[in-house]
Design an enzyme around this catalytic site. Structure first.
Site, PDB file in Angstrom:
ATOM      1  N   PRO A  17      -8.292  -1.630 -15.201  1.00 21.43           N
ATOM      2  CG  PRO A  17      -7.850  -3.566 -16.341  1.00 21.43           C
ATOM      3  CD  PRO A  17      -8.976  -2.717 -15.529  1.00 21.43           C
ATOM      4  CG  ASP A  22       4.066   2.993  -7.059  1.00 23.34           C
ATOM      5  OD1 ASP A  22       2.875   3.665  -7.083  1.00 23.34           O
ATOM      6  OD2 ASP A  22       4.599   2.482  -8.161  1.00 23.34           O
ATOM      7  CD  GLU A  44      -2.625   1.627   0.302  1.00 22.57           C
ATOM      8  OE1 GLU A  44      -2.521   2.860  -0.367  1.00 22.57           O
ATOM      9  OE2 GLU A  44      -3.304   0.808  -0.110  1.00 22.57           O
ATOM     10  CG  ASP A 103      -9.088  -3.690  -5.320  1.00 17.77           C
ATOM     11  OD1 ASP A 103      -9.221  -2.677  -6.149  1.00 17.77           O
ATOM     12  OD2 ASP A 103      -9.899  -3.828  -4.510  1.00 17.77           O
TER      13      ASP A 103
END
Length: 225
Positions: free
Chosen positions: A150, A127, A94, A145
């Site tokens: 996309p 990231d 995260e 998620d």
């Protein structure tokens, strides 16, 4: 008396490394907003749980598979994975410190506290795009998620994750026969084609009907090997 909220109430607002992130309450729901874009709330969670279950079912019966969950969100995917004793190591990547804080010490702890206390769980603040390109670790399943899909990314930088190069990076951290599962707010036949062109096999999409509009979707693909 239980309070009734006619409009969303902001619980926390922060300027993060990728822009503004907001946690707000709307009635009984908790919602995450990034740069003005609604990401998710605590209303359902069926498709987030499907993300984890479909990946598990697509594996080849290996014992204690390691899973990487990309995006902590409201915690549905993590909590569901931790509730399954069949998973081995559970790693969550995260990039927003605020989201991690909301789970550790804030309102979202009601969903994820048990999962965070599970010794199998590790939270990595990074990231995801950079992580899959740089890590030397490998996993049996990648459950991603981090966007609305996309074709509807939260930030422009995330576009690269769904490109041939980004999918190659995902394949690199997957063990042979490992599963890539990607959450999307709508099915994407174009992305299915991109997965096949990137060398993935057994590409398919599972859908979850919603009250209004197009269904949520989980795109699934297997790394050969």
């Amino acid at each position: 008396m239980t309070a009734v909220y006619d409009t969303p109430v902001v619980l926390d607002r922060r300027e993060g490394p990728y822009g503004e992130v907001v946690l707000r309450r709307h009635g009984v729901l908790l919602q995450i907003i990034a740069n003005g874009c609604f990401l998710m709330d605590t209303s359902d969670g069926r498709s987030e749980r499907l993300l984890v279950d479909a990946a598990r079912a697509a594996l080849d019966g290996r014992a204690a598979p390691a899973v990487l969950i990309g995006g902590l969100g409201v915690g549905f995917s993590l909590a569901h994975a931790a509730a399954d004793p069949g998973w081995g190591r559970i790693t969550v990547v995260e990039r927003e410190p605020a989201v991690i804080d909301w789970h550790r010490d804030g309102p979202l702890a009601e969903i994820s506290a048990g999962a965070l206390a599970d010794p199998r769980t590790t939270i990595v603040r990074a990231d995801l795009v950079a992580y899959v390109n740089e890590t030397s670790d490998t996993f049996d399943a990648l459950c991603l998620d981090i966007d609305n899909g996309p074709g509807w990314t939260v930030t422009e930088d995330n576009d690269s994750l769904y490109s041939p190069a980004g999918l190659a990076a995902c394949a690199r951290v997957l063990r042979p026969g490992g599963v890539l599962a990607v959450w999307s707010a709508e099915p994407s036949p174009e992305f299915e084609g991109t997965l096949r062109n990137a060398g993935f096999q057994q590409v398919r999409t599972e859908e979850v009907p919603v009250a209004r509009g197009v269904p949520d979707a989980v795109h699934l693909a297997v790394r050969p090997g």
